[in-house]
Write an enzyme that holds these catalytic residues in place. Structure first.
Site, PDB file in Angstrom:
ATOM      1  N   GLY A 191      47.484 -14.656   7.833  1.00  0.00           N
ATOM      2  CA  GLY A 191      48.539 -14.529   8.832  1.00  0.00           C
ATOM      3  C   GLY A 191      48.307 -15.543   9.930  1.00  0.00           C
ATOM      4  N   ASP A 222      57.534   0.391  18.653  1.00  0.00           N
ATOM      5  CA  ASP A 222      57.997  -0.455  17.559  1.00  0.00           C
ATOM      6  C   ASP A 222      57.694   0.217  16.226  1.00  0.00           C
ATOM      7  OD1 ASP A 222      59.292  -2.570  16.475  1.00  0.00           O
ATOM      8  OD2 ASP A 222      57.679  -4.018  16.753  1.00  0.00           O
ATOM      9  N   GLY A 277      46.502 -17.140  17.200  1.00  0.00           N
ATOM     10  CA  GLY A 277      45.618 -17.860  16.295  1.00  0.00           C
ATOM     11  C   GLY A 277      45.775 -17.310  14.892  1.00  0.00           C
ATOM     12  N   GLY A 294      50.672 -16.345  17.397  1.00  0.00           N
ATOM     13  CA  GLY A 294      50.486 -17.048  18.654  1.00  0.00           C
ATOM     14  C   GLY A 294      49.047 -16.981  19.116  1.00  0.00           C
TER      15      GLY A 294
END
Ligand SMILES: *[C@@H]1O[C@H](CO)[C@@H](O)[C@H](O)[C@H]1NC(C)=O
Ligand SMILES: *[C@@H]1O[C@H](CO)[C@@H](O)[C@H](O)[C@H]1NC(C)=O
Ligand SMILES: *[C@@H]1O[C@H](CO)[C@@H](O)[C@H](O)[C@H]1NC(C)=O
Ligand SMILES: *[C@@H]1O[C@H](CO)[C@@H](O)[C@H](O)[C@H]1NC(C)=O
Ligand SMILES: *[C@@H]1O[C@H](CO)[C@@H](O)[C@H](O)[C@H]1NC(C)=O
Ligand SMILES: *[C@@H]1O[C@H](CO)[C@@H](O)[C@H](O)[C@H]1NC(C)=O
Ligand SMILES: *[C@@H]1O[C@H](CO)[C@@H](O)[C@H](O)[C@H]1NC(C)=O
Ligand SMILES: *[C@@H]1O[C@H](CO)[C@@H](O)[C@H](O)[C@H]1NC(C)=O
Ligand SMILES: *[C@@H]1O[C@H](CO)[C@@H](O)[C@H](O)[C@H]1NC(C)=O
Ligand SMILES: *[C@@H]1O[C@H](CO)[C@@H](O)[C@H](O)[C@H]1NC(C)=O
Ligand SMILES: *[C@@H]1O[C@H](CO)[C@@H](O)[C@H](O)[C@H]1NC(C)=O
Ligand SMILES: *[C@@H]1O[C@H](CO)[C@@H](O)[C@H](O)[C@H]1NC(C)=O
Length: 838
Positions: A522, A640, A527, A525
């Site tokens: 994966g 979420d 890293g 943002g």
């Protein structure tokens, strides 16, 4: 590039608006003379303001989006096929608010995507090559409002002209509503940072970009001061990084007194009586900037208005700070008491800044930092309100380019990786349930897209099945909690001894084959995320390596560990440990062998999950959420909940991931949970938009969508379907009302679900989707009912009596509003059923 719209729906009272000759509230294309909206406000027909009636028609939208607050003014429109003007007689001495209402929809068989046009107000260009369709899509709202402030028109005649774009045949212009309202002059010259020049804002027209009640809550137009009907939003979505300070309100004994030079119409009491400051710890405060970041159109000058009102201190040099605008010093040694003379006295300062068009320049940064050189008593800063206005340029233009809708978000959401060409964007506008005008939300969404673009994520999307918290406030901080701050209290050495394991960098290097790209699963943002094995190949893990970056990063890293290490539950993805060595910030998580729940439901080549497994997974996920809501020290709202955030380990145990952190800061009013509107389309609680207040019932709503997704094996949003089916939540509720739920369940499950079980399950899911949070069951009730559904599946004979109890239980849940306490009966039952059921 992304014009932000400040929306307001209920401007000044109707009686005033219709009497005051300067105020016009016009519903365009209205077939009667006067219409009344849902708030009782009167809108007049546009006929007598049109200067020509050739090449224009009035039309009614062919469909009504459920999120429209009112039929008037949105359901009727005026369509223009050639340039056409409205003319209004206005006061020659007053500044005017001009608000334009747009609802892009199909009118008279004209497609919304064919509307490209410009709008001008006398010589001022407000919009150019403007697509309301693209704008609404980017905002993910069915309708929106643009607000402008026009300088006094000396001729007394305001001419608003709509011109269809000539680029292509068949382009047309339209408008649903126009408001013109007199306002006092609220602008004056502002210092242009970093020069010592001034921008004479008093004789310039502007567009409102952002209007925030810093440290406070949403203020509705009806509660604005001076009858200016502005809307003020919560500032949290714009805060940069995890270090977001603390919010507080005026003590009861502080009375706020507007001074002569700050009239009450500058901003309402609600703005000045709440504030955000940096926090208690001077050494922490010296090491960070309290920062807000806004996205703006390049090549414009902006006025940044900061509202201040000291609520705690009374003496000069107690709280002194520097103000940076776009990384330039705008103000040194700001001291609110020195400006306002006293506690509880409002004041404001304007700064102008130019935003150029270069890489990274579409942002506007506002930052506060303690003035160390002034040696104040407290190293701290304060801000109560913040507004950003875009100033018309030399050529009399305010128009920016059309926004770019977030494809990433869109595609991610649809998970339609297999056939992206099938995505038909048209129905999505109508399909998003409950999408009210929520600027805060809009911005959160925007940043998801924008950050991704900027940081060049490449083609890879963050591996869905990994916890991706941390790194960027905008993309990743999902949850909030009320209560004691953890900021500055992280203590890695304490954690080292406790639950969290400390890895050496060498161990990590071995585990990830020296961070070999072949191990990357994966990219984010923060890293890369690597798969790896530890303990000599025994334990599979996912390893998140943060980009070695700023101070900010370190703080977030510590907050993340601090928070996560305290959250341990069988049904939550857990943090195994971390590595902090050589400037590296690395987190090690459990590896989830069977990926996300979604990939086992649809659009993959995985074998279909049997119903019993699906039920057990729902029960596991419900347990995880129940724990977040009630079991931890703080109420944690996930924000979420969706099928890609429910992960499965090798034994098919469901684990909730991506639960949150990062949001810190005690609130002096302990009841307030600050909101950062965040979530995924198709799962969003409609009430969350309306009230801008977050409760754990928002998670319950999202979980209801998950339950239907599990039952129907289709995405929460699927724009390729006919309009009424696009949103699963709406579709399932409709089918349920029509008694046709069986018709939409996953074909692979047909005949395999016990009818009683199906009844219980779908009743539970429907309750979760109740429009009002107070009517939804608690997560504990949901858990209880799902366990009961499992019972019914396995032992269908277990009759009517138990069923009656279950229904009773869910109904009690529905009335018991937002209690955080564990319902004792549900604990008991859940234990009984757990033993019996498995
Ligand atoms: C209004 O403005 C447009 C464009 O600026 C102009 O063409 C038109 O003549 C004006 N109409 C009136 C009535 O002033
Ligand atoms: C605004 O005022 C300044 C001086 O006060 C003047 O130079 C400038 O031309 C004015 N601008 C407009 C747009 O009227
Ligand atoms: C306006 O403020 C009052 C008191 O603060 C509050 O009760 C009311 O709900 C607010 N109105 C709106 C529309 O938010
Ligand atoms: C007013 O509030 C301050 C703290 O905010 C407190 O120190 C003071 O005692 C209060 N005064 C009265 C009269 O309650
Ligand atoms: C901004 O201005 C520069 C120079 O005038 C121009 O090249 C650029 O295209 C403009 N950018 C936008 C977004 O209008
Ligand atoms: C301000 O500085 C930060 C880093 O210090 C940078 O990321 C950001 O792009 C800068 N903002 C502007 C508008 O230059
Ligand atoms: C705060 O912002 C200013 C201006 O961008 C920058 O120079 C300074 O280094 C920042 N300080 C911290 C601690 O980030
Ligand atoms: C008009 O807007 C569309 C959509 O943003 C864009 O593709 C097109 O290039 C624009 N046209 C002009 C002339 O700017
Ligand atoms: C402030 O924070 C620092 C670093 O986190 C810590 O060492 C110090 O003890 C804190 N001070 C207070 C007064 O809490
Ligand atoms: C961290 O915890 C250790 C052990 O409990 C303690 O000795 C140390 O003072 C703590 N440090 C801070 C900064 O709180
Ligand atoms: C990464 O691993 C592959 C095979 O697993 C190997 O061929 C390659 O040399 C490695 N790359 C580095 C930079 O170590
Ligand atoms: C689930 O995990 C087990 C153990 O790793 C594995 O054998 C099985 O193939 C996985 N199932 C799927 C559908 O990926």
């Amino acid at each position: 590039m992304f014009p932000l719209i400040i929306a307001s729906l209920i401007p000044i009272s109707c009686s005033q608006s219709s009497r005051n000759s300067d105020s016009f509230v016009i519903s365009c294309g209205l077939s009667s003379n006067v219409g009344t909206d849902a708030d009782g406000r009167k809108w007049r027909s546009d006929y007598r303001f049109l200067t020509s009636s050739t090449n224009t028609i009035n039309s009614t939208a062919q469909s009504q989006d459920p999120s429209l607050p009112s039929q008037i003014p949105y359901m009727s429109a005026r369509i223009f096929t050639s340039p056409t003007s409205y003319k209004f007689q206005v006061s020659p001495t007053n500044r005017l608010w001009l608000r334009l209402h747009f609802y892009p929809s199909e009118y008279s068989s004209l497609l919304p995507s064919q509307a490209y046009f410009s709008v001008s107000a006398n010589d001022l260009t407000l919009l150019n090559n403007f697509s309301s369709f693209i704008t609404a899509k980017a905002l993910t709202q069915a309708y929106f409002i643009k607000e402008y402030s026009l300088v006094p028109i000396q001729s007394g005649e305001l001419n608003i002209t709509f011109t269809p774009s000539m680029q292509q045949n068949g382009y047309y212009a339209f408008i649903n509503g126009i408001e013109i309202i007199s306002m006092p002059e609220i602008f004056k010259p502002a210092i242009l940072v970093p020069t010592d020049q001034f921008v004479d804002a008093g004789n310039l027209s502007m567009q409102t970009m952002f209007r925030l009640n810093v440290g406070g809550q949403y203020i509705a137009p009806t509660n604005d001061s001076g009858r200016l009907s502005r809307t003020w939003y919560d500032d949290t979505p714009y805060l940069f990084g995890a270090a977001s300070g603390i919010t507080f309100g005026a003590d009861k004994n502080v009375s706020i007194q507007y001074p002569f030079d700050t009239p009450h119409y500058i901003a309402p009491l609600g703005v000045y009586s709440t504030a955000r400051s940096m926090g208690q710890n001077a050494s922490v405060n010296q090491n960070y900037n309290l920062t807000w970041v806004f996205h703006v159109d390049p090549n414009f000058t902006y006025i940044v208005r900061l509202h201040f009102c000291e609520l705690l201190y009374t003496r000069i040099n107690q709280r002194v700070f520097d103000i940076y605008v776009n990384n330039q010093t705008a103000q040194v040694t700001a001291d609110v008491i020195a400006w306002a003379q006293s506690k509880g006295v409002p004041t404001y300062k304007d700064y102008a800044t130019r935003v150029n068009d270069g890489p990274g320049d579409e942002e506007l940064w506002v930052a506060l930092h303690p003035s160390v050189s002034a040696k104040p008593e407290f190293y701290d800063a304060i801000l109560n309100g913040l507004e950003v206005f875009k100033v018309s340029d030399n050529s009399g233009n305010l128009a920016g380019p059309n926004p770019i809708p977030s494809n990433e978000l869109y595609e991610n959401e649809l998970a339609n990786k297999f056939n992206p060409s099938k995505i038909n964007p048209a129905p999505i506008i109508g399909g998003i349930a409950g999408g009210a005008v929520g600027v805060a939300f809009v911005v959160a969404v925007f940043f998801v897209f924008y950050r991704k673009k900027k940081q060049d994520y490449g083609n890879e999307v963050v591996a869905n099945w990994l916890p991706t918290y941390g790194s960027s406030h905008f993309t990743n901080s999902k949850s909030v909690f009320s209560g004691k701050s953890t900021m500055g209290s992280s203590n890695l050495s304490y954690l080292r001894q406790g639950l969290c394991r400390h890895f050496s960098l060498q161990e990590i290097i071995v585990a990830t084959k020296n961070f070999n790209n072949s191990q990357v699963i994966g990219v984010g943002g923060f890293g890369n995320v690597y798969k790896g094995v530890i303990d000599g190949g025994v334990t599979k893990v996912a390893i998140k390596r943060s980009n070695p970056s700023s101070e900010q990063g370190v703080m977030e890293f510590q907050t993340e560990i601090d928070m996560l290490s305290k959250l341990r539950h069988k049904h939550l993805v857990s943090l195994i440990g971390f590595c902090e060595e050589n400037g590296e910030m690395i987190l090690v998580y459990d590896h989830m062998a069977n990926g996300t729940l979604r990939e086992h439901l649809y659009r993959s080549n995985k074998p279909a999950l049997p119903w019993k497994n699906r039920l057990e997974i729902c029960i596991g996920a419900a347990r995880g959420l129940h724990y977040l809501h009630t079991g931890a020290k703080f109420i944690i709202i996930h924000r979420d909940v969706k099928t890609t955030n429910i992960l499965l380990d090798d034994k098919w145990v469901a684990k909730v991931s991506d639960f949150g952190l990062s949001k810190t800061g005690p609130n002096l009013h302990q009841t307030h949970v600050s909101t950062m509107v965040k979530g995924s389309f198709g799962y969003l609680d409609p009430e969350y938009f309306r009230r801008q207040q977050l409760t754990e019932k928002s998670d319950v709503y999202s979980f209801g969508v998950v339950l239907f997704e599990v039952l129907c094996a289709r995405p929460a949003l699927d724009p390729s379907l006919p309009k009424e089916q696009v949103s699963l939540a709406d579709w399932a509720l409709l089918c349920q009302r029509q008694g046709n739920l069986e018709g939409i369940i996953d074909p692979k499950l047909r005949g395999k679900i016990n009818p009683q079980c199906l009844k219980k399950f779908s009743e539970t899911a429907v309750k979760c989707l109740a429009d009002h949070g107070a009517e939804r069951p608690s997560m504990g009730d949901v858990l209880w009912n799902l366990e009961f559904a499992l019972q019914l599946q396995e032992n269908p004979g277990e009759g009517e009596h138990a069923n009656a109890i279950a229904i009773l239980d869910i109904e009690e849940g529905s009335t018991s509003s937002t209690t955080n306490e564990l319902d004792d009966s549900s604990v008991v039952f859940s234990q009984i059923f757990e033993q019996k059921g498995r």
